[in-house]
Design a protein around this motif. Structure first.
Motif, PDB file in Angstrom:
ATOM      1  N   SER A  54       0.891  -1.201   0.074  1.00 42.23           N
ATOM      2  CA  SER A  54       0.110  -0.021  -0.066  1.00 42.23           C
ATOM      3  C   SER A  54       0.700   1.365   0.003  1.00 42.23           C
ATOM      4  N   PRO A  55       0.725   2.267  -0.984  1.00 40.41           N
ATOM      5  CA  PRO A  55       1.397   3.473  -0.932  1.00 40.41           C
ATOM      6  C   PRO A  55       1.127   4.257   0.279  1.00 40.41           C
ATOM      7  N   LYS A  56      -0.100   4.088   0.957  1.00 47.88           N
ATOM      8  CA  LYS A  56      -0.279   4.800   2.164  1.00 47.88           C
ATOM      9  C   LYS A  56       0.928   4.335   3.337  1.00 47.88           C
ATOM     10  N   ARG A  90       1.742  -5.254  13.045  1.00 46.96           N
ATOM     11  CA  ARG A  90       2.297  -3.815  12.863  1.00 46.96           C
ATOM     12  C   ARG A  90       2.674  -3.973  11.405  1.00 46.96           C
ATOM     13  N   ASN A  91       3.016  -4.894  10.874  1.00 45.06           N
ATOM     14  CA  ASN A  91       3.855  -4.685   9.346  1.00 45.06           C
ATOM     15  C   ASN A  91       2.714  -4.770   8.228  1.00 45.06           C
ATOM     16  N   ILE A  92       1.821  -5.877   8.428  1.00 43.18           N
ATOM     17  CA  ILE A  92       1.037  -6.127   7.549  1.00 43.18           C
ATOM     18  C   ILE A  92      -0.307  -6.339   7.821  1.00 43.18           C
ATOM     19  N   ASN A  93      -0.666  -5.643   8.965  1.00 42.88           N
ATOM     20  CA  ASN A  93      -1.917  -5.513   9.518  1.00 42.88           C
ATOM     21  C   ASN A  93      -3.119  -6.688   9.692  1.00 42.88           C
ATOM     22  N   CYS A  94      -2.373  -8.105  10.036  1.00 43.28           N
ATOM     23  CA  CYS A  94      -3.203  -9.170  10.275  1.00 43.28           C
ATOM     24  C   CYS A  94      -2.365 -10.024  11.153  1.00 43.28           C
ATOM     25  N   GLU A 142      -3.418 -16.944   4.982  1.00 42.88           N
ATOM     26  CA  GLU A 142      -4.687 -16.889   3.913  1.00 42.88           C
ATOM     27  C   GLU A 142      -4.420 -16.224   2.915  1.00 42.88           C
ATOM     28  N   ARG A 143      -3.843 -15.071   2.912  1.00 41.84           N
ATOM     29  CA  ARG A 143      -3.745 -14.026   2.003  1.00 41.84           C
ATOM     30  C   ARG A 143      -2.435 -14.664   1.097  1.00 41.84           C
ATOM     31  N   PHE A 144      -1.536 -15.403   1.636  1.00 41.86           N
ATOM     32  CA  PHE A 144      -0.227 -15.800   0.821  1.00 41.86           C
ATOM     33  C   PHE A 144      -0.657 -16.900  -0.187  1.00 41.86           C
TER      34      PHE A 144
HETATM   35  C1  LIG Z   1      -0.187  -5.483   3.677  1.00 40.99           C
HETATM   36  C2  LIG Z   1      -1.306  -4.005   3.541  1.00 40.99           C
HETATM   37  C3  LIG Z   1      -1.567  -3.740   2.193  1.00 40.99           C
HETATM   38  C4  LIG Z   1      -2.439  -4.505   4.297  1.00 40.99           C
HETATM   39  O1  LIG Z   1      -3.145  -3.524   4.570  1.00 40.99           O
HETATM   40  P1  LIG Z   1      -4.542  -3.215   5.059  1.00 40.99           P
HETATM   41  O2  LIG Z   1      -4.860  -1.995   5.399  1.00 40.99           O
HETATM   42  O3  LIG Z   1      -4.834  -4.301   5.888  1.00 40.99           O
HETATM   43  O4  LIG Z   1      -5.134  -3.875   3.591  1.00 40.99           O
HETATM   44  P2  LIG Z   1      -6.526  -3.740   2.912  1.00 40.99           P
HETATM   45  O5  LIG Z   1      -6.829  -5.077   2.095  1.00 40.99           O
HETATM   46  O6  LIG Z   1      -7.433  -3.579   3.998  1.00 40.99           O
HETATM   47  O7  LIG Z   1      -6.669  -2.343   1.825  1.00 40.99           O
HETATM   48  C5  LIG Z   1      -6.818  -1.145   2.658  1.00 40.99           C
HETATM   49  C6  LIG Z   1      -5.944  -0.371   1.544  1.00 40.99           C
HETATM   50  O8  LIG Z   1      -4.845  -0.708   0.835  1.00 40.99           O
HETATM   51  C7  LIG Z   1      -4.782  -1.132  -0.551  1.00 40.99           C
HETATM   52  N1  LIG Z   1      -4.224  -2.103  -0.703  1.00 40.99           N
HETATM   53  C8  LIG Z   1      -3.855  -3.438  -0.211  1.00 40.99           C
HETATM   54  N2  LIG Z   1      -3.032  -3.942  -0.598  1.00 40.99           N
HETATM   55  C9  LIG Z   1      -2.587  -3.216  -1.421  1.00 40.99           C
HETATM   56  C10 LIG Z   1      -1.383  -3.569  -2.374  1.00 40.99           C
HETATM   57  N3  LIG Z   1      -0.686  -4.885  -2.373  1.00 40.99           N
HETATM   58  N4  LIG Z   1      -0.867  -2.391  -2.817  1.00 40.99           N
HETATM   59  C11 LIG Z   1      -1.303  -1.373  -2.998  1.00 40.99           C
HETATM   60  N5  LIG Z   1      -2.472  -0.902  -2.473  1.00 40.99           N
HETATM   61  C12 LIG Z   1      -3.229  -2.205  -1.597  1.00 40.99           C
HETATM   62  C13 LIG Z   1      -6.457  -0.966  -0.558  1.00 40.99           C
HETATM   63  O9  LIG Z   1      -6.622  -1.105  -2.022  1.00 40.99           O
HETATM   64  C14 LIG Z   1      -6.889  -0.273   0.339  1.00 40.99           C
HETATM   65  O10 LIG Z   1      -6.889   1.147  -0.480  1.00 40.99           O
HETATM   66  P3  LIG Z   1      -7.959   2.209  -0.172  1.00 40.99           P
HETATM   67  O11 LIG Z   1      -9.249   1.482  -0.355  1.00 40.99           O
HETATM   68  O12 LIG Z   1      -7.936   2.568   1.390  1.00 40.99           O
HETATM   69  O13 LIG Z   1      -7.761   3.297  -0.846  1.00 40.99           O
HETATM   70  C15 LIG Z   1      -0.767  -3.365   4.261  1.00 40.99           C
HETATM   71  O14 LIG Z   1      -0.038  -3.594   5.481  1.00 40.99           O
HETATM   72  C16 LIG Z   1       1.065  -2.638   3.877  1.00 40.99           C
HETATM   73  O15 LIG Z   1       1.166  -2.320   2.825  1.00 40.99           O
HETATM   74  N6  LIG Z   1       1.994  -2.819   4.552  1.00 40.99           N
HETATM   75  C17 LIG Z   1       3.367  -2.495   4.147  1.00 40.99           C
HETATM   76  C18 LIG Z   1       4.083  -3.574   4.367  1.00 40.99           C
HETATM   77  C19 LIG Z   1       5.677  -3.221   4.289  1.00 40.99           C
HETATM   78  O16 LIG Z   1       5.939  -3.062   3.090  1.00 40.99           O
HETATM   79  N7  LIG Z   1       6.436  -3.640   5.130  1.00 40.99           N
HETATM   80  C20 LIG Z   1       7.772  -3.279   4.729  1.00 40.99           C
HETATM   81  C21 LIG Z   1       8.492  -4.617   3.995  1.00 40.99           C
HETATM   82  S1  LIG Z   1       8.613  -6.100   5.037  1.00 40.99           S
HETATM   83  C22 LIG Z   1      10.324  -5.925   5.372  1.00 40.99           C
HETATM   84  O17 LIG Z   1      10.901  -4.758   5.114  1.00 40.99           O
HETATM   85  C23 LIG Z   1      10.844  -7.172   6.214  1.00 40.99           C
HETATM   86  C24 LIG Z   1      11.980  -7.964   5.254  1.00 40.99           C
HETATM   87  C25 LIG Z   1      10.996  -8.709   4.376  1.00 40.99           C
HETATM   88  O18 LIG Z   1      12.828  -7.161   4.616  1.00 40.99           O
HETATM   89  C26 LIG Z   1      12.544  -8.938   6.031  1.00 40.99           C
HETATM   90  C27 LIG Z   1      13.264  -8.431   7.628  1.00 40.99           C
HETATM   91  O19 LIG Z   1      14.316  -7.552   7.532  1.00 40.99           O
HETATM   92  O20 LIG Z   1      12.341  -8.563   8.238  1.00 40.99           O
END
Ligand SMILES: CC(C)(COP(=O)([O-])OP(=O)([O-])OC[C@H]1O[C@@H](n2cnc3c(N)ncnc32)[C@H](O)[C@@H]1OP(=O)([O-])[O-])[C@@H](O)C(=O)NCCC(=O)NCCSC(=O)C[C@@](C)(O)CC(=O)[O-]
Length: 301
Positions: free
Chosen positions: A51-53, A110-114, A121-123
């Motif tokens: 999510s860009p938010k 905190r990271n993916i809101n679930c 289930e999403r994966f």
């Molecule tokens: C996972 C979500 C999307 C769930 O977020 P959510 O709010 O639970 O999702 P939702 O399905 O209820 O949707 C809410 C809004 O997000 C949109 N949405 C929903 N999915 C997407 C998508 N894929 N792309 C774009 N937009 C999306 C959706 O369309 C909606 O938009 P609105 O109607 O409000 O305008 C959110 O929590 C999120 O984006 N989190 C960010 C996670 C992230 O990027 N974290 C950093 C990376 S992980 C990391 O760095 C660790 C790693 C891998 O490196 C290893 C380590 O070091 O640990």
């Protein structure tokens, strides 16, 4: 016995830049990917379709993926937390996608809101759809060595998530020390759990260097025969949902270690340092890499 060859996955363009407060242009991100592949990197984590938010810095994911001049033999991967992300990613022809779960409930929320269960289930359909499109799926397990909210994380908690990854058909298991608190024995215990379910060629380590333990942890993995590691050029990074987490271990520092051990990577250190200098110049600061800074100082005379 240490492996003869190690694959380094540069996660700088994604993990490294996702937390930058000031926008980094798509052109600079593309240039970074070009410099990394010119240095010999054959696996590059380019961006995320999240999510860009939540992560505004990755909002230009499509522009970046479309702008890369792809080289044969280089694998370009992207993060996709759900089907919405995968659908958008597929249009940009990634070679690999990454689903990212967590070893702890608190970090998953905190990271993916679930919850962890909900995340799988999403994966599940993400993995099925990726496979139907001939795309490999890498799984990352965040907080496998410690959690900023829960604290200690046991090997049993790690193995529980490894099993979930295996059950839904994730091809590769990445064990991630998100907050850099792991030390060698603990890292080996976590890796041993991953190796109960995945072949050694499909297990990798992802170490943040917050407490200066990343290189010694990589060495501990090498001793087990693990030969794939994530690293981030110039030591860029930090996770937006893990307060105080610094960047990944710098790719230059890992390469210096591997070169010293006589382990083949196919990466040219000088050109990698060029890439580190380039992105650090864009960000207006020095690389967070001992090797990078030492070599830049040497060059400057
Ligand atoms: C996972 C979500 C999307 C769930 O977020 P959510 O709010 O639970 O999702 P939702 O399905 O209820 O949707 C809410 C809004 O997000 C949109 N949405 C929903 N999915 C997407 C998508 N894929 N792309 C774009 N937009 C999306 C959706 O369309 C909606 O938009 P609105 O109607 O409000 O305008 C959110 O929590 C999120 O984006 N989190 C960010 C996670 C992230 O990027 N974290 C950093 C990376 S992980 C990391 O760095 C660790 C790693 C891998 O490196 C290893 C380590 O070091 O640990």
């Amino acid at each position: 016995m240490l492996p003869d060859h190690v694959t380094l996955v540069d996660v700088g363009p994604r993990d490294g830049l996702q937390n930058e407060k000031e926008p980094v242009s798509a052109a600079h991100k593309i240039e970074l990917v070009h410099r990394l592949q010119a240095a010999g990197l054959r696996e590059i984590e380019v961006t995320s379709f999240v999510s860009p938010k939540w992560v505004p810095q990755m909002a230009d994911n499509r522009e970046v993926m479309d702008g890369i001049e792809r080289r044969p033999g280089v694998r370009y991967s992207v993060l996709t937390p759900n089907l919405k992300g995968l659908d958008a990613a597929l249009a940009t022809r990634p070679d690999e996608i990454v689903v990212f779960g967590a070893a702890t409930e608190a970090f998953s929320q905190r990271n993916i809101n679930c919850s962890i269960a909900e995340s799988f289930e999403r994966f599940r359909p993400v993995v099925e759809t990726a496979h139907a499109n001939g795309i490999k799926v890498r799984g990352a397990i965040s907080c496998a060595l410690g959690c900023p909210y829960q604290g200690e994380v046991s090997a049993d908690e790690v193995e529980r998530v490894v099993r979930l990854m295996k059950d839904i058909g994730v091809d590769h298991c990445g064990v991630a020390d998100t907050i850099g608190v792991g030390t060698p024995r603990k890292v080996q215990a976590a890796m041993e759990r991953a190796l109960r379910h995945y072949p050694i060629a499909e297990v990798s380590g992802h170490f943040h260097d917050t407490y200066g333990q990343a290189l010694v942890n990589i060495h501990a993995c090498l001793q087990m025969g693990i030969a794939i590691f994530d690293a981030s050029v110039a030591g860029l990074g930090g996770c937006p949902y893990a307060k105080g987490a610094t960047g990944n271990v710098a790719t230059e520092d890992v390469l210096f270690l591997l070169n010293g051990l006589g382990i083949e990577t196919g990466i040219d250190l000088d050109r990698l340092v060029d890439a580190a200098a380039f992105i650090s110049g864009v960000l207006g600061r020095k690389p967070v890499s001992r090797t990078g800074n030492a070599l830049l100082a040497k060059r400057a005379g």
